[in-house]
Design a protein around this motif. Structure first.
Motif, PDB file in Angstrom:
ATOM      1  N   GLU A 104       0.844  -0.801   0.298  1.00 41.04           N
ATOM      2  CA  GLU A 104      -0.131   0.271   0.144  1.00 41.04           C
ATOM      3  C   GLU A 104       0.855   0.825  -0.148  1.00 41.04           C
ATOM      4  N   LYS A 107       2.279   1.661  -3.843  1.00 41.90           N
ATOM      5  CA  LYS A 107       1.322   1.597  -4.190  1.00 41.90           C
ATOM      6  C   LYS A 107       1.505   3.514  -3.961  1.00 41.90           C
ATOM      7  N   ARG A 108       1.190   4.264  -3.043  1.00 43.13           N
ATOM      8  CA  ARG A 108       0.792   5.363  -2.690  1.00 43.13           C
ATOM      9  C   ARG A 108       1.865   6.344  -3.144  1.00 43.13           C
ATOM     10  N   HIS A 110       4.305   5.031  -5.643  1.00 42.16           N
ATOM     11  CA  HIS A 110       4.082   5.661  -6.527  1.00 42.16           C
ATOM     12  C   HIS A 110       3.011   6.935  -7.623  1.00 42.16           C
TER      13      HIS A 110
END
Length: 157
Positions: A104, A107-108, A110
């Protein structure tokens, strides 16, 4: 008081009576001793029989207790295995949770970098258009100031 001779006569008579009844008393005492020995032997036999019965009952009870103990050990072993599995599952669950959090975060990160990249592309395109416009227009018009992020980008390159 009796005279010494009378006392002696009484004593001699008592000894004769004792000697006369001695065989009978010995026989009576032998019979009593034999009966006592028989009774003792019979009691010992009964004790041995009771002991054998008691030992066999005790042995059976001990065997039942051992069977119960073996079953309890088996249940305890099974419970210990289950507990170990639960502990392992808890450790793996925590590890998986850490991995999910890491994904997570990636992802954040990225998404944030992708957003910054898109913003930079937009600024570069806008700046490029502004330069083209500035070059085509006459010099009297004031030039557009570049975006602060663009200055940062230009300093890096």
């Amino acid at each position: 008081p009796p005279t010494p001779q009378a006392a002696f006569a009484h004593l001699a008579l008592a000894f004769r009576c004792d000697v006369f009844t001695l065989r009978q008393r010995v026989l009576v005492e032998k019979r009593a001793r034999d009966a006592a020995e028989e009774n003792i032997q019979e009691e010992l036999g009964q004790c041995r029989a009771a002991l054998e019965v008691g030992c066999s009952e005790t042995l059976e009870q001990l065997e039942r207790s051992l069977a119960v103990l073996a079953a309890a050990v088996e249940r305890a072993t099974s419970a210990a295995e289950k507990l170990g599995a639960v502990h392992q599952e808890a450790r793996m669950s925590r590890a998986a949770e850490v991995m999910v959090q890491h994904v997570e975060n990636l992802k954040r990160h990225h998404l944030r970098e992708h957003t910054e990249l898109e913003e930079m592309k937009r600024l570069i395109q806008q700046n490029s258009r502004n330069r083209q416009l500035a070059e085509t227009q006459d010099d009297a018009e004031p030039r557009l100031r570049p975006h602060p992020l663009m200055r940062t980008f230009q300093q890096v390159t």
